[in-house]
Design a protein around this motif. Structure first.
Motif, PDB file in Angstrom:
ATOM      1  N   THR A 227       0.826  -1.207   0.000  1.00 25.14           N
ATOM      2  CA  THR A 227       0.000   0.000   0.000  1.00 25.14           C
ATOM      3  C   THR A 227       0.860   1.257   0.000  1.00 25.14           C
ATOM      4  N   VAL A 228       1.837   1.311   0.900  1.00 29.04           N
ATOM      5  CA  VAL A 228       2.708   2.494   0.964  1.00 29.04           C
ATOM      6  C   VAL A 228       3.503   2.630  -0.331  1.00 29.04           C
ATOM      7  N   PHE A 229       3.978   1.507  -0.866  1.00 27.56           N
ATOM      8  CA  PHE A 229       4.742   1.547  -2.114  1.00 27.56           C
ATOM      9  C   PHE A 229       3.916   2.123  -3.261  1.00 27.56           C
ATOM     10  N   PHE A 230       2.689   1.645  -3.422  1.00 24.78           N
ATOM     11  CA  PHE A 230       1.871   2.120  -4.546  1.00 24.78           C
ATOM     12  C   PHE A 230       1.412   3.563  -4.351  1.00 24.78           C
ATOM     13  N   ILE A 231       1.264   3.998  -3.115  1.00 20.23           N
ATOM     14  CA  ILE A 231       0.977   5.417  -2.884  1.00 20.23           C
ATOM     15  C   ILE A 231       2.168   6.257  -3.329  1.00 20.23           C
ATOM     16  N   LEU A 232       3.373   5.830  -2.957  1.00 24.16           N
ATOM     17  CA  LEU A 232       4.578   6.554  -3.374  1.00 24.16           C
ATOM     18  C   LEU A 232       4.725   6.548  -4.894  1.00 24.16           C
ATOM     19  N   GLU A 233       4.434   5.415  -5.516  1.00 23.09           N
ATOM     20  CA  GLU A 233       4.520   5.329  -6.967  1.00 23.09           C
ATOM     21  C   GLU A 233       3.529   6.281  -7.635  1.00 23.09           C
ATOM     22  N   SER A 234       2.345   6.438  -7.027  1.00 26.94           N
ATOM     23  CA  SER A 234       1.312   7.295  -7.624  1.00 26.94           C
ATOM     24  C   SER A 234       1.711   8.761  -7.635  1.00 26.94           C
ATOM     25  N   LEU A 235       2.734   9.119  -6.859  1.00 29.07           N
ATOM     26  CA  LEU A 235       3.197  10.513  -6.831  1.00 29.07           C
ATOM     27  C   LEU A 235       4.099  10.842  -8.017  1.00 29.07           C
ATOM     28  N   LYS A 236       4.533   9.816  -8.734  1.00 23.64           N
ATOM     29  CA  LYS A 236       5.411  10.040  -9.879  1.00 23.64           C
ATOM     30  C   LYS A 236       4.591  10.445 -11.107  1.00 23.64           C
ATOM     31  N   PRO A 237       5.146  11.312 -11.950  1.00 20.26           N
ATOM     32  CA  PRO A 237       4.416  11.731 -13.163  1.00 20.26           C
ATOM     33  C   PRO A 237       4.041  10.534 -14.030  1.00 20.26           C
ATOM     34  N   GLY A 238       2.800  10.508 -14.469  1.00 21.82           N
ATOM     35  CA  GLY A 238       2.325   9.449 -15.345  1.00 21.82           C
ATOM     36  C   GLY A 238       1.948   8.161 -14.637  1.00 21.82           C
ATOM     37  N   LYS A 239       2.065   8.139 -13.306  1.00 21.47           N
ATOM     38  CA  LYS A 239       1.754   6.910 -12.563  1.00 21.47           C
ATOM     39  C   LYS A 239       0.657   7.132 -11.526  1.00 21.47           C
ATOM     40  N   GLU A 240      -0.175   8.113 -11.737  1.00 18.03           N
ATOM     41  CA  GLU A 240      -1.225   8.400 -10.759  1.00 18.03           C
ATOM     42  C   GLU A 240      -2.181   7.221 -10.579  1.00 18.03           C
ATOM     43  N   ASN A 241      -2.313   6.388 -11.627  1.00 18.10           N
ATOM     44  CA  ASN A 241      -3.255   5.273 -11.526  1.00 18.10           C
ATOM     45  C   ASN A 241      -2.811   4.208 -10.514  1.00 18.10           C
ATOM     46  N   ARG A 242      -1.562   4.283 -10.025  1.00 19.27           N
ATOM     47  CA  ARG A 242      -1.104   3.319  -9.025  1.00 19.27           C
ATOM     48  C   ARG A 242      -1.877   3.469  -7.712  1.00 19.27           C
ATOM     49  N   ILE A 243      -2.500   4.617  -7.511  1.00 23.70           N
ATOM     50  CA  ILE A 243      -3.284   4.819  -6.300  1.00 23.70           C
ATOM     51  C   ILE A 243      -4.486   3.870  -6.264  1.00 23.70           C
ATOM     52  N   ILE A 244      -4.911   3.424  -7.431  1.00 27.11           N
ATOM     53  CA  ILE A 244      -6.038   2.475  -7.496  1.00 27.11           C
ATOM     54  C   ILE A 244      -5.622   1.144  -6.864  1.00 27.11           C
ATOM     55  N   ILE A 245      -4.399   0.697  -7.168  1.00 28.93           N
ATOM     56  CA  ILE A 245      -3.894  -0.542  -6.569  1.00 28.93           C
ATOM     57  C   ILE A 245      -3.731  -0.351  -5.066  1.00 28.93           C
ATOM     58  N   ALA A 246      -3.269   0.849  -4.671  1.00 31.12           N
ATOM     59  CA  ALA A 246      -3.132   1.137  -3.234  1.00 31.12           C
ATOM     60  C   ALA A 246      -4.482   1.064  -2.542  1.00 31.12           C
ATOM     61  N   GLY A 247      -5.541   1.517  -3.209  1.00 34.37           N
ATOM     62  CA  GLY A 247      -6.878   1.415  -2.638  1.00 34.37           C
ATOM     63  C   GLY A 247      -7.289  -0.029  -2.410  1.00 34.37           C
ATOM     64  N   LEU A 248      -6.917  -0.900  -3.349  1.00 33.27           N
ATOM     65  CA  LEU A 248      -7.237  -2.320  -3.229  1.00 33.27           C
ATOM     66  C   LEU A 248      -6.457  -2.968  -2.078  1.00 33.27           C
ATOM     67  N   THR A 249      -5.150  -2.746  -2.025  1.00 30.10           N
ATOM     68  CA  THR A 249      -4.341  -3.357  -0.969  1.00 30.10           C
ATOM     69  C   THR A 249      -4.711  -2.797   0.404  1.00 30.10           C
ATOM     70  N   ALA A 250      -5.073  -1.510   0.458  1.00 30.57           N
ATOM     71  CA  ALA A 250      -5.513  -0.932   1.730  1.00 30.57           C
ATOM     72  C   ALA A 250      -6.813  -1.577   2.201  1.00 30.57           C
ATOM     73  N   ALA A 251      -7.732  -1.821   1.265  1.00 35.14           N
ATOM     74  CA  ALA A 251      -8.999  -2.467   1.613  1.00 35.14           C
ATOM     75  C   ALA A 251      -8.759  -3.883   2.132  1.00 35.14           C
ATOM     76  N   LEU A 252      -7.886  -4.625   1.456  1.00 36.16           N
ATOM     77  CA  LEU A 252      -7.579  -5.984   1.900  1.00 36.16           C
ATOM     78  C   LEU A 252      -6.878  -5.969   3.263  1.00 36.16           C
ATOM     79  N   GLY A 253      -6.018  -4.960   3.473  1.00 32.93           N
ATOM     80  CA  GLY A 253      -5.357  -4.827   4.766  1.00 32.93           C
ATOM     81  C   GLY A 253      -6.344  -4.535   5.882  1.00 32.93           C
ATOM     82  N   PHE A 254      -7.317  -3.653   5.615  1.00 35.78           N
ATOM     83  CA  PHE A 254      -8.348  -3.340   6.599  1.00 35.78           C
ATOM     84  C   PHE A 254      -9.172  -4.575   6.928  1.00 35.78           C
ATOM     85  N   LEU A 255      -9.450  -5.392   5.927  1.00 31.65           N
ATOM     86  CA  LEU A 255     -10.239  -6.602   6.139  1.00 31.65           C
ATOM     87  C   LEU A 255      -9.390  -7.778   6.628  1.00 31.65           C
ATOM     88  N   THR A 256      -8.121  -7.502   6.874  1.00 26.30           N
ATOM     89  CA  THR A 256      -7.260  -8.493   7.514  1.00 26.30           C
ATOM     90  C   THR A 256      -7.104  -8.186   8.996  1.00 26.30           C
TER      91      THR A 256
END
Length: 451
Positions: A227-256
């Motif tokens: 989650t932290v990795f994909f949030i950091l990746e989403s800050l890079k130009p052209g990689k904003e869509n990585r935040i979508i993966i972070a949303g998924l991993t964060a949701a799975l983490g919350f449900l863990t």
């Protein structure tokens, strides 16, 4: 002349620093396991000196480490040590951590899972899912633990006997968690930092021990790291869509890890304010963030809807209790904030101070880099890392304080009390399990300070 002596001492310390850290990581892990005593005897296990010994050891090492940084003109620098020595030491540390986990895992009995409670309940939830397609224990629907980890276990129970399936599942998820930390850190900072971070995280004593007793911590570690990795990746130009993966991993983490309870609202609010600070009103026009939020709310909403369907009695007040991911968390929160608010406040401060001292043993050799990173804390990337360190530590302290005052209320004194030794045991066995994931972004923050 004094300057030359200081420089010579610092240079020698740089040379032996990886060896020194490797030794105390291995010793700390060994001491914790050895001082557990007879792990086939419940009385011996509950009255062991493992937690107190480990806390004392790490406090001494942390204080001594920071003492070195104070008296030396140039602070100890782990990344300036000989790379071959550093790689060898932390690779060895990681291998020892994995090997000891494997021994503990495959020597664990069903009774050991029952003694730690959570491990047994996760087993029962997974078995129930295979039979009932729901989580039912002793004839009652579960309203305490989240579903993701039992679902993971159920995959193995479908093809293996329960006990062997548990051990195989644990071995795989532990290795996957270690691999996730290593590969992500290597991608961002290179091989040597990756080995350092992996060695640090793979030898946290209570993490290794609790994971071997069928706790969900390895899955939490893997998902939080991603989650932290994909949030950091989403800050890079052209990689904003990585935040979508972070949303998924964060949701799975919350449900863990459902024991975070309604505090997930706080983490969401802090995350939103952090993005709003940098993006201002354009955050509301960013489709990637909306998709990430939608994914998180969809996954968490499905579990909330299940809980409401099973546990809501139709009244307004009961709505919030039924929607709570963990009924036990709800009871602890209600008790702490309505009955023992003063005790909760004092315990929160105490745990914050104690975890700070405990974590110092993982921090002192990064001192120079952390200082440099703090000078650039206005940058998006570094402020994100700071939040990813602060949130699990802060939430871990206040959640542990809530559980502590609640369990002191109903548990016998020989299990938990306000005696200092009992508080240290609670810190090591409970609080550290919430906070240890912060070691990963903490090391990342240090590596950012190197550049």
């Amino acid at each position: 002349m004094q300057g030359l002596n200081d420089n010579g001492l610092t240079k020698r310390l740089h040379t032996f620093l990886p060896v020194l850290i490797a030794i105390y990581l291995i010793v700390g892990l060994g001491v914790f396991i050895i001082f557990q005593g007879d792990m086939n005897d419940w009385s011996s296990f509950m009255r062991s000196d493992a937690a107190l010994t480990l806390f004392a050891l790490y406090c001494i090492l942390g204080v001594l480490g920071f003492g070195l940084t104070f008296f030396l003109r140039k602070n100890p620098d782990i990344l300036r040590a000989p790379k071959k020595t550093t790689k060898t030491c932390f690779l060895l540390v990681t291998i020892i951590g994995i090997a000891l986990f494997t021994v503990l895992n495959f020597s664990a009995t069903e009774e050991h899972y029952a003694w730690m409670n959570d491990g047994l309940i996760y087993q029962q939830m997974a078995q129930s899912f295979l039979v009932n397609r729901e989580f039912i224990i002793d004839g009652n629907y579960i309203h305490h633990f989240a579903p993701v980890y039992p679902l993971y276990l159920s995959i193995f129970y479908a093809v293996l006997p329960v006990h062997l399936g548990t051990q195989v599942a644990l071995e795989i998820i532990f290795l996957l968690a270690v691999s996730a930390v290593f590969l992500v850190t290597k991608k961002m900072y290179g091989l040597t930092p990756a080995l350092i971070t992996t060695g640090l995280i793979a030898t946290v004593p209570i993490y290794v021990f609790s994971a071997s007793r069928n706790y969900s911590e390895p899955l939490v570690l893997a998902l939080y790291t991603l989650t932290v990795f994909f949030i950091l990746e989403s800050l890079k130009p052209g990689k904003e869509n990585r935040i979508i993966i972070a949303g998924l991993t964060a949701a799975l983490g919350f449900l863990t890890k459902s024991s975070i309870g309604y505090f997930f609202i706080l983490t969401g609010a802090v995350g939103f304010l952090w993005r709003f600070h940098y993006m201002k009103w354009s955050v509301f026009r960013n489709k990637h963030y909306f998709l990430a939020i939608a994914i998180f709310l969809t996954f968490s909403g499905l579990w909330t809807a299940r809980n409401l369907n099973l546990f809501w009695d139709g009244t307004f007040l009961n709505f919030f209790e039924a929607a709570q991911p963990s009924e036990y968390m709800q009871k602890a929160m209600a008790h702490a904030f309505t009955v023992d608010i003063a005790d909760f406040f004092v315990e929160s401060l105490l745990f914050i101070g104690m975890i700070g001292i405990f974590m110092s043993s993982y921090l002192w050799f990064f001192t120079d880099y952390i200082k440099k990173a703090f000078k650039r804390m206005g940058e998006e990337r570094l402020s994100c890392l700071l939040l990813s360190i602060a949130l699990p530590i802060f939430l871990g302290c206040i959640i542990s304080a809530m559980y502590f005052v609640f369990e002191n209320y109903w548990m016998p004194d020989y299990w938990i009390s306000y005696h200092p030794i009992s508080q240290v045991r609670y810190l090591v066995y409970n609080l550290v399990r919430y906070c240890f994931i912060a070691i990963v972004p903490l090391s990342w923050l240090a590596y950012e300070g190197k550049s």
